[in-house]
Design an enzyme around this catalytic site. Structure first.
Site, mmCIF file in Angstrom:
data_model
loop_
_atom_site.group_PDB
_atom_site.id
_atom_site.type_symbol
_atom_site.label_atom_id
_atom_site.label_comp_id
_atom_site.label_asym_id
_atom_site.label_seq_id
_atom_site.Cartn_x
_atom_site.Cartn_y
_atom_site.Cartn_z
ATOM 1 N N GLY A 156 3.942 -22.156 -32.501
ATOM 2 C CA GLY A 156 2.480 -22.274 -33.375
ATOM 3 C C GLY A 156 2.280 -20.819 -33.582
ATOM 4 O O GLY A 156 0.714 -20.670 -34.025
ATOM 5 N N LYS A 157 2.385 -19.953 -32.517
ATOM 6 C CA LYS A 157 1.879 -18.588 -32.787
ATOM 7 C C LYS A 157 0.231 -18.617 -32.593
ATOM 8 O O LYS A 157 -0.510 -18.144 -33.190
ATOM 9 C CB LYS A 157 1.641 -17.813 -34.404
ATOM 10 C CG LYS A 157 2.282 -16.601 -34.107
ATOM 11 C CD LYS A 157 2.837 -16.027 -35.199
ATOM 12 C CE LYS A 157 2.940 -14.428 -35.387
ATOM 13 N NZ LYS A 157 3.428 -13.324 -34.194
ATOM 14 N N ILE A 158 0.330 -19.336 -31.211
ATOM 15 C CA ILE A 158 -1.056 -19.677 -31.075
ATOM 16 C C ILE A 158 -1.380 -18.236 -29.804
ATOM 17 O O ILE A 158 -1.239 -17.608 -29.379
ATOM 18 C CB ILE A 158 -1.497 -20.490 -30.191
ATOM 19 C CG1 ILE A 158 -0.781 -21.914 -30.957
ATOM 20 C CG2 ILE A 158 -2.701 -20.899 -29.740
ATOM 21 C CD1 ILE A 158 -0.500 -22.935 -30.189
#
Ligand code: PMP
Length: 312
Positions: A156-158
């Site tokens: 998610g590249k959170i």
């Protein structure tokens, strides 16, 4: 930084003016997602080449679903904003572009609502090498584990997940290593701190499976395609044991920031003869040429922006 134009709260402003409120949900709870995109300046062509821009923007728009963020911009609008920003700044060196979609609610409590107010911000900076070691890295296997898909999905590249990255990378550096390799909770190889990983064994490439808590990197995809198309080398995508690292012929990291970076030792065990391996070197050369618009075959991965003096 003076005269650095970025995009913030629906307009182009100077980076110095682009400040979020301290009550912003994303600042308090890490509820934002982001992308990192590189631009390569080719002085001969007087052109900035943005690498795989569309794929990065598509990944940004997909990932907002995971955090249930909303965004009023379309893919094309985001691409147009990035192109305008790069043209306005008109830098003549390599750059890094950081778009983020962040939860801009000003409220206490980490819960995500149904329609979370979200904003888009995009800035760029001049950017050279990501690592200070230029020939290869000395890394350790981190004692920190990669965040599980059921905890904070790495794909998610959170923003909040990067506290995990900071712990792993920070401790590796404090122990005298350049970077680290993180394992999954079940002890298999996931990836580098903010890079994907490839092993070379008997002239074959092996990379960790997308279900081993990795970010599905755009550079990883690029390496798989370049190796197949240009070198006739297939990549096996599978779960990797820790001890396979020690016995690999070559290892390298790849990522937008890291580009292609050889790993020369893991946990103080030499990889191969502790020199940059021949397949790693070939892939590194192909990658750098591709990014600079010097391999015509892959020009569809590049978005060219002419320097201002070139625009008639
Ligand atoms: N894994 C992580 C955790 C990362 O942050 C990155 C950098 N974006 C990568 C892998 C490499 O991904 P990409 O090639 O898309 O930059």
């Amino acid at each position: 930084m003076a005269d650095n134009i970025c995009y913030f709260e629906d307009k182009f402003v100077d980076l110095g003016q682009a400040n979020v409120n301290i009550m912003c949900h994303a600042f308090m709870y890490g509820t934002a997602i982001f992308e990192g995109i590189r631009g390569y300046y080719n002085a001969k062509h007087e052109t900035m080449y943005l690498f795989r821009l569309t794929e990065h923007v598509k990944r940004l728009l997909e990932n907002i679903k995971i955090l249930r963020l909303s965004i009023k911009y379309t893919e094309k609008e985001i691409i147009d904003i990035i192109l305008k920003m790069v043209a306005k700044n008109d830098l003549r060196e390599d750059i890094y572009i950081r778009p983020s979609v962040y939860n801009s609610a000003k409220k206490i409590g980490p819960g995500l609502g149904v329609n979370n107010p979200s904003d888009l911000s995009i800035f760029m900076i001049p950017f050279g090498a990501y690592f200070s070691a230029d020939n290869g890295l000395k890394v350790q296997v981190s004692s920190w584990r990669r965040v599980e898909d059921n905890a904070i999905p790495a794909r998610g590249k959170i923003v909040g997940a990067y506290a995990n990255t900071a712990l792993a990378k920070g401790d590796a550096m404090a122990s005298g290593f350049d970077d680290c390799i993180v394992l999954t909770e079940s002890g298999h190889v996931s990836e580098g701190s903010a890079m994907n990983i490839f092993l070379v064994k008997n002239n074959k490439l092996i990379t960790s499976s997308i279900t081993d808590n990795i970010l599905e990197g755009i550079t990883r995809d690029t390496v798989i395609k370049l190796a197949k198309d240009e070198l006739n080398v297939e990549t096996v995508d599978r779960t990797i044991d820790r001890s396979e690292l020690y016995l690999a012929d070559e290892i390298f990291f790849c990522g937008t920031g890291a580009q292609i970076m050889p790993v020369l030792s893991v946990d103080n065990r030499k990889i191969g003869d502790e020199k940059v391996g021949s397949l790693t070197r070939k892939i590194q050369d192909l990658y750098i040429k591709t990014c600079h618009g010097e391999l015509n075959k892959f020009n569809n991965w590049l978005t060219p922006i002419k320097s201002r003096s070139q625009v008639k």
